[in-house]
Design an enzyme around this catalytic site. Structure first.
Site, PDB file in Angstrom:
ATOM      1  N   ASN A  38       0.845  -1.209   0.000  1.00 40.25           N
ATOM      2  CA  ASN A  38       0.000   0.000   0.000  1.00 40.25           C
ATOM      3  C   ASN A  38       0.875   1.252   0.000  1.00 40.25           C
ATOM      4  O   ASN A  38       0.574   2.229  -0.695  1.00 40.25           O
ATOM      5  CB  ASN A  38      -0.938   0.004   1.202  1.00 40.25           C
ATOM      6  N   HIS A  62      -8.374  -1.231   5.915  1.00 41.90           N
ATOM      7  CA  HIS A  62      -8.654  -2.544   6.491  1.00 41.90           C
ATOM      8  C   HIS A  62      -9.250  -3.453   5.407  1.00 41.90           C
ATOM      9  O   HIS A  62     -10.132  -3.026   4.663  1.00 41.90           O
ATOM     10  CB  HIS A  62      -9.647  -2.398   7.656  1.00 41.90           C
TER      11      HIS A  62
HETATM   12  C1  GRF Z   1      -3.315  -4.817   3.874  1.00 41.32           C
HETATM   13  O1  GRF Z   1      -4.153  -5.856   3.512  1.00 41.32           O
HETATM   14  C2  GRF Z   1      -4.053  -3.817   4.748  1.00 41.32           C
HETATM   15  O2  GRF Z   1      -5.406  -3.710   4.444  1.00 41.32           O
HETATM   16  C3  GRF Z   1      -3.897  -4.421   6.126  1.00 41.32           C
HETATM   17  O3  GRF Z   1      -2.591  -4.962   6.130  1.00 41.32           O
HETATM   18  C4  GRF Z   1      -2.186  -5.284   4.791  1.00 41.32           C
HETATM   19  C5  GRF Z   1      -0.910  -4.552   4.552  1.00 41.32           C
HETATM   20  O4  GRF Z   1      -0.307  -4.883   3.345  1.00 41.32           O
HETATM   21  N1  GRF Z   1      -4.142  -3.441   7.145  1.00 41.32           N
HETATM   22  P1  GRF Z   1       0.926  -4.032   2.780  1.00 41.32           P
HETATM   23  O5  GRF Z   1       1.985  -4.008   3.880  1.00 41.32           O
HETATM   24  O6  GRF Z   1       0.428  -2.664   2.452  1.00 41.32           O
HETATM   25  O7  GRF Z   1       1.399  -4.795   1.571  1.00 41.32           O
END
Ligand code: GRF
Length: 195
Positions: free
Chosen positions: A23, A115
């Site tokens: 992300n 989330h």
């Molecule tokens: C994502 O699925 C987010 O929704 C959750 O943790 C995960 C993080 O993934 N809170 P990344 O570290 O961004 O790849």
């Protein structure tokens, strides 16, 4: 949009991570577009080996590891750092700790999270597993404000993802993550527009 000498002024944001940072990557990539309203100024991880730290490094963004939820002294250090860097918004992106109350108070209404479920359903961990067990037809992801209760703040943006009978935890994770990467940068821009 604010401008100075014809140049668009971008709001500084901070990202808190604990791991992979996919992300984070999508937020950085979006921020590099011309019309985006934000710039990722600091990335902080509460895990030393978080892969996301190297994504920040590669992009020349200030980054560090600090287990700052462990003590008020470290938490205050981070708060001071955020304020001295004029951080307008803190985005949790796979940050796996609950922020202490004093911390949330100090950045009241300016901390958001993503989330992997259609909140208010499936707060907490193992969302995809629980969605399968309950034979849900849809799941999704939600960007929301952070308050002192887990995954409970006001919803900013939410997208649905269809579940097929053949889907597994892994395939659902992949599908949902793809959508997360789309909506998180958009949600950030949306909030900053209203500032
Ligand atoms: C994502 O699925 C987010 O929704 C959750 O943790 C995960 C993080 O993934 N809170 P990344 O570290 O961004 O790849």
């Amino acid at each position: 949009m604010k401008k100075l000498n014809g140049k668009i002024l971008k709001y500084n944001i901070a990202i808190f991570i604990s791991g992979r940072g996919s992300n984070l990557k999508s937020i950085i990539n979006y921020s590099l577009k011309n019309k985006t309203k934000y710039k990722v100024k600091i990335v902080i991880s509460n895990k030393q080996r978080a892969k996301g730290l190297s994504i920040a490094k590669k992009n020349g963004i200030k980054n560090y590891f600090m287990n700052f939820t462990k003590s008020k002294k470290l938490g205050n250090f981070v708060l001071k750092d955020l304020k001295s860097n004029d951080i307008k918004l803190v985005c949790l992106a796979g940050f796996m700790k609950i922020l202490p109350r004093y911390f949330i108070k100090s950045y009241n209404g300016k901390i958001i999270n993503i989330h992997p479920s259609l909140l208010p359903k499936y707060k907490g961990l193992n969302t995809h597993k629980r969605v399968i067990i309950n034979k849900e037809k849809f799941t999704g992801c939600t960007v929301h404000y952070v308050n002192r209760y887990l995954d409970s703040g006001k919803i900013i943006l939410q997208r649905k993802v269809k579940i097929n009978p053949k889907d597994t935890e892994k395939t659902i994770e992949r599908k949902v993550l793809k959508i997360e990467h789309k909506i998180y940068p958009l949600a950030i821009n949306k909030i900053l527009t209203s500032l």
